[in-house]
Each structure stands twice: as structure tokens, then as C-alpha cells.
Design a protein around this motif. Structure first.
Motif, PDB file in Angstrom:
ATOM      1  N   THR A  10       0.814  -1.160   0.078  1.00  0.00           N
ATOM      2  CA  THR A  10       0.106   0.037  -0.057  1.00  0.00           C
ATOM      3  C   THR A  10       0.756   1.524   0.099  1.00  0.00           C
ATOM      4  N   ASN A 154     -14.899  -2.916   6.794  1.00  0.00           N
ATOM      5  CA  ASN A 154     -13.764  -3.270   5.829  1.00  0.00           C
ATOM      6  C   ASN A 154     -14.199  -3.503   4.442  1.00  0.00           C
ATOM      7  N   HIS A 157     -12.411  -0.904   2.337  1.00  0.00           N
ATOM      8  CA  HIS A 157     -11.104  -1.398   2.059  1.00  0.00           C
ATOM      9  C   HIS A 157     -10.712  -2.456   0.809  1.00  0.00           C
ATOM     10  N   SER A 162     -12.338   0.922  -3.396  1.00  0.00           N
ATOM     11  CA  SER A 162     -11.626   2.214  -2.997  1.00  0.00           C
ATOM     12  C   SER A 162     -11.181   2.976  -4.439  1.00  0.00           C
ATOM     13  N   ALA A 377      -8.373  -6.433   3.152  1.00  0.00           N
ATOM     14  CA  ALA A 377      -9.137  -5.640   3.424  1.00  0.00           C
ATOM     15  C   ALA A 377      -9.386  -5.395   5.036  1.00  0.00           C
ATOM     16  N   SER A 380      -6.132  -3.886   6.248  1.00  0.00           N
ATOM     17  CA  SER A 380      -6.124  -2.205   6.121  1.00  0.00           C
ATOM     18  C   SER A 380      -7.079  -1.588   6.924  1.00  0.00           C
ATOM     19  N   THR A 381      -8.242  -2.248   7.100  1.00  0.00           N
ATOM     20  CA  THR A 381      -9.382  -1.518   8.204  1.00  0.00           C
ATOM     21  C   THR A 381      -8.621  -1.513   9.403  1.00  0.00           C
ATOM     22  N   ASP A 393      -6.116  10.429   5.500  1.00  0.00           N
ATOM     23  CA  ASP A 393      -7.457   9.639   5.152  1.00  0.00           C
ATOM     24  C   ASP A 393      -7.906  10.402   3.631  1.00  0.00           C
ATOM     25  N   MET A 397     -11.981   7.075   4.411  1.00  0.00           N
ATOM     26  CA  MET A 397     -12.154   5.840   4.808  1.00  0.00           C
ATOM     27  C   MET A 397     -12.628   5.280   6.141  1.00  0.00           C
TER      28      MET A 397
END
Ligand SMILES: NC(=O)c1ccc[n+]([C@@H]2O[C@H](COP(=O)([O-])OP(=O)(O)OC[C@H]3O[C@@H](n4cnc5c(N)ncnc54)[C@H](O)[C@@H]3O)[C@@H](O)[C@H]2O)c1
Length: 433
Positions: A10, A154, A157, A162, A377, A380-381, A393, A397
């Protein structure tokens, strides 16, 4: 995916967040307690915290109405946090900074409200709530307490979600006029909702709250708007009473030799420990019969939502299909964007397609439902939820109490509409927002 791989994948934003987290970290990490030590709380959140957030998040207490399950959870995680069956006792003894609520849907509100009253921040699984009274109680408690509620959406994500957010923010297809959306659940994933507590509306608020709150949240987030009015139809046409035979649960069922839905829970070690070996405490049968006659949720749903910015959403959910998938199409004033991901053995339709100005192109990005995507996901959450709340952000998100309330209310309005024969239900008539 390991944390190292996640940061690599990421890139800059995540690395920047990680650096800020390191400097903002309290010694030993965030003191977090979990209420609801089942599948999601322990096998997803708990295990990830133990494996990937050491030093940043410390699990200080585990609580479940089933004390045996809380103990089994502690053993599965390999931690020494104390276990409780009383939420207040857990908060008093372990003094968490945040609680993570992963109990069954209809009980979220109790713990959200109580945590706020006790001065503790809340991270709660979707759906935030399953009826309008619960929603009102949460909104009032949050206003009074001023503590933070984060809803763990989630689905925002997933890579496709996204990317769509980015494209819509850039007005890639102009202003959005309408959205067509479909969720396809197969006879494995879809059927599982009819085995478990979800099969009763009083537990899950139907799949329109339990499951579709993800998708209603995505639409609110993508559109940066809010639902105004909802109408829906729903039927129970496949599971529940729609079969000539039934039992209570698979293990003891005399029909298992001929039932296409027979499932052996004992083949899954973690499920045996968390559910089978804890049945003596609450009688909950994780392998409940999908044909139970008291099932009162829908397996076939069709919903229309009108948004404050004039957009109309048409959304369906079917739960007994030969394949899994999700499909969203955005009709804009300057084109159409399609995100499809569905398929069965030997066939997969997975694409993000942008059509405008006389040309139609498949974008190179993943649509987000590939194998392992749920895990990515989730991680990432968790990175966002456990990171500093002032961190970058750019795609918005983070999901707050309003996001949780509006997505749940869309599902609540939909099942209220079904109860009223498809009559439209206004969100403002459900709660004072
Ligand atoms: N975001 C996602 O992708 C995702 C995926 C799965 C589940 N979830 C959510 O996670 C939550 C838990 O789902 P699950 O699949 O782990 O279910 P589960 O049945 O495995 O776990 C729920 C736990 O809550 C406990 N519980 C029930 N009533 C309680 C009460 N009054 N007080 C304390 N504990 C109570 C149960 O004993 C059980 O241990 C649900 O809200 C669900 O919507 C989210």
C-alpha cells in the motif's frame, strides 16, 4: 498477508501512518477489550491483533455471554487476558481505552451505549444496530458522551471499492444519476446465514441489515450523500420452511445422508473449540438446520433507495445461487462505470469497466473479490482503526457513528417497507438524526 507485505503493497500512505503510530504509541499499546468472542472477534480481529499489532494493541480482556467460549477464545489466541461474562466487570477491572464489539448484531447497541456511558471509545462491527430504537439510543448516548465510535466497514477497504471511490471523486463518469447493484450469495456462503443466529430477524435485522449494511455504506460513502426514502420486497422462497424435511442441526440429523446442506462442523478445529465444546453453556448450535421452520429472514430481496442528491439505487440480494459475487454499475451524466466480480467453476467475470465518449475500456485494477481480499481488507481496516485518528485519510475511509447509523437505517427501512407490503419508508420517520 503479513504486515510487512501490507506496508509494501500500500506504499507511502500506510508507511506514513505506521511512522505516526510509532510516535503516538502508548507504552504496551492501545488497551483494547473485546466483547463477543466468536468467529469475527477472535479468528479475524483477535488473531490479527496478536500476530500483526504486537506493541501497538494490547488485548486486556475478553467478554462473552458464553463464558466457555471466552475461555476457548483466550486459549486459541494464546494470551493471558482475563475472561468475563459481565461487560461492566470487564471494563472496571481491565480499564480498556477502547472496546471492540463483535457480538451478534442485535446486541451491538447495548455495548455501544454502555461503553460510552463508562467513558470508553468504541470500535463496532457492522451493522451498528438492527432497529430504529437502538439507533436512537446510540445517537443520544454518543452526543452525551462525546466519545468516539468507529464502525469497522472493511468493505470500503477492498481494492475495487476504493478505486471506485477515487474514480467517482474525479467525476470519471460525470454526476451520478443512478446505481444498479446486485449481491450474489451461493449455497455455501448464503446458506451459512440460515444455519446460524442470523436466521432470526430479532438477531440480525435480516440480511438487509446484517449483510447489506456493507453495501448501503459503500453507496453513502461513494456518493457522499444520505438515503432519504426506501422501498423493498422480500421473500423466503428457498430456505426455512421450503423443504419437505428438516432437523435441528446437522450432527444429529436423520436426513444428513440426503441433504445437500449437511455440514460437519467438527472438521473445523477452531469451530469445534469455539462452538461445539461450548454448547453446554448456551445451547447455541452453529450447525443449525437451514430448513428450520422458525426462520423469519428473507433469502430473496429487492430494494430501491432514493438519496438526498437525487440518485436512485436499485439493489438485489439472492442467497441460493450457483455462484458468489457482487456487481455495481454507476450511470453518470458522462458515462457508465461497471464493477463486476462474479463467477462459478470455469467462469469468472471480474472487471472494472469505464465507458464514456464512445469508448469502453477495462481498467487494469483488481475489482476486489479475489482470493485473500477479505484478509487484506481486514488488515487495512485495522491499520486505520488502530492508527492515529488524525492520520491521513484522503479517501475518507474512516467510518463514524453517522455512517454506521445511515447504513443500518437503510436496511431497517427496507425491512419495515417489506413488512408494510412494499410501501416507501422515509429515513427521517425512523429516527431523529
Ligand atoms: N465485517 C465483516 O466482514 C464481518 C464478517 C463476519 C461477522 N461480522 C460481524 O461480527 C459480529 C459477530 O459475528 P460472528 O460471525 O463472529 O458471530 P459468532 O456467533 O461467531 O460470534 C458472536 C458472539 O457473540 C456472543 N454473544 C451473543 N450475545 C451476546 C451478548 N448479549 N453479550 C455478549 N456476547 C454475546 C456469542 O456468544 C458469540 O460468541 C456480527 O455483528 C457480524 O455482523 C462482520
Amino acid at each position: 498477508m503479513t504486515r510487512r507485505r501490507f506496508v509494501g503493497a500500500t506504499g507511502g500512505v500506510a508507511a506514513a501512518i505506521a511512522l505516526q503510530q510509532a510516535s503516538a504509541m502508548t507504552p504496551g499499546g492501545l488497551r483494547l477489550a473485546i466483547v463477543g468472542t466468536g468467529d469475527r472477534g477472535i479468528l479475524d480481529w483477535g488473531s490479527s491483533i496478536v500476530q500483526s499489532f504486537q506493541g501497538r494493541v494490547r488485548l486486556v480482556g475478553l467478554c462473552d455471554i458464553n463464558g466457555l467460549r471466552a475461555k476457548a477464545a483466550r486459549e486459541l489466541l494464546g494470551i493471558d487476558a482475563p475472561t468475563f461474562t459481565e461487560f461492566d466487570a470487564m471494563v472496571a477491572q481491565t480499564k480498556p481505552e477502547s472496546v471492540l464489539i463483535t457480538t451478534i448484531d442485535a446486541t451491538h447497541w447495548r455495548y455501544v451505549v454502555r461503553a460510552l456511558e463508562l467513558g470508553v471509545d468504541v470500535i463496532v462491527e457492522k451493522p451498528l444496530c438492527t432497529d430504529e430504537q437502538q439507533c436512537q439510543r446510540i445517537l443520544e448516548a454518543q452526543k452525551k458522551s462525546g466519545r468516539r465510535i468507529t464502525v469497522a466497514f472493511n468493505a470500503r477497504h477492498e481494492a475495487g471499492a476504493s478505486r471506485v471511490k477515487q474514480l467517482l471523486t474525479e467525476q470519471a463518469v460525470g454526476g451520478i444519476v443512478s446505481i444498479e447493484a446486485h449481491e450474489y450469495l451461493n449455497t455455501t456462503h448464503g446458506a451459512d446465514y440460515f444455519r446460524r443466529w442470523h436466521h432470526l430477524k430479532e438477531n440480525s435485522g435480516t440480511l438487509l441489515c446484517h449483510k447489506a449494511s456493507h453495501h448501503f455504506d459503500l453507496v453513502n460513502w461513494w456518493l457522499e450523500s444520505r438515503p432519504v426514502e426506501v422501498s423493498a420486497w422480500g421473500e423466503l422462497s428457498f430456505y426455512g420452511r421450503n423443504n419437505p424435511f428438516r432437523g435441528t442441526h446437522c450432527r444429529s440429523c436423520p436426513h444428513k445422508g440426503k441433504c445437500a446442506f449437511a455440514w460437519d462442523i467438527n472438521k473445523n478445529d477452531a469451530y469445534r473449540k469455539l462452538y461445539v465444546e461450548c454448547e453446554s453453556e448456551d445451547g447455541y448450535l452453529r450447525d443449525g438446520c437451514v430448513w428450520r421452520e422458525d426462520t423469519n429472514i428473507y433469502d430473496t430481496m429487492s430494494v430501491r433507495v432514493r438519496y438526498a442528491n437525487g440518485v436512485i439505487l436499485t439493489f438485489t440480494v439472492d442467497t441460493y445461487l450457483p455462484y458468489e459475487g457482487l456487481s455495481f454499475s454507476f450511470n453518470g451524466t458522462a458515462g457508465r462505470l461497471d464493477m463486476h466480480d462474479f463467477g462459478a467453476a470455469g467462469y469468472r467475470n471480474q472487471e472494472l469497466r469505464l465507458t464514456r465518449g464512445g469508448s469502453s475500456q477495462v481498467l487494469p485494477e483488481r475489482t476486489g473479490r479475489a482470493a485473500g481480499e477479505h484478509v487484506d481488507a481486514d488488515l487495512s481496516t485495522q491499520e486505520l482503526v488502530f492508527g492515529p485518528q488524525s492520520g491521513p485519510d484522503p479517501l475518507h475511509m474512516r467510518a463514524d457513528v453517522a455512517a454506521g447509523a445511515l447504513s443500518s437505517l437503510t436496511g431497517i427501512a427496507a425491512y419495515r417497507s417489506i413488512e408494510r407490503g412494499g410501501a416507501p419508508v422515509k429515513i427521517d420517520d425512523l429516527v431523529r438524526l
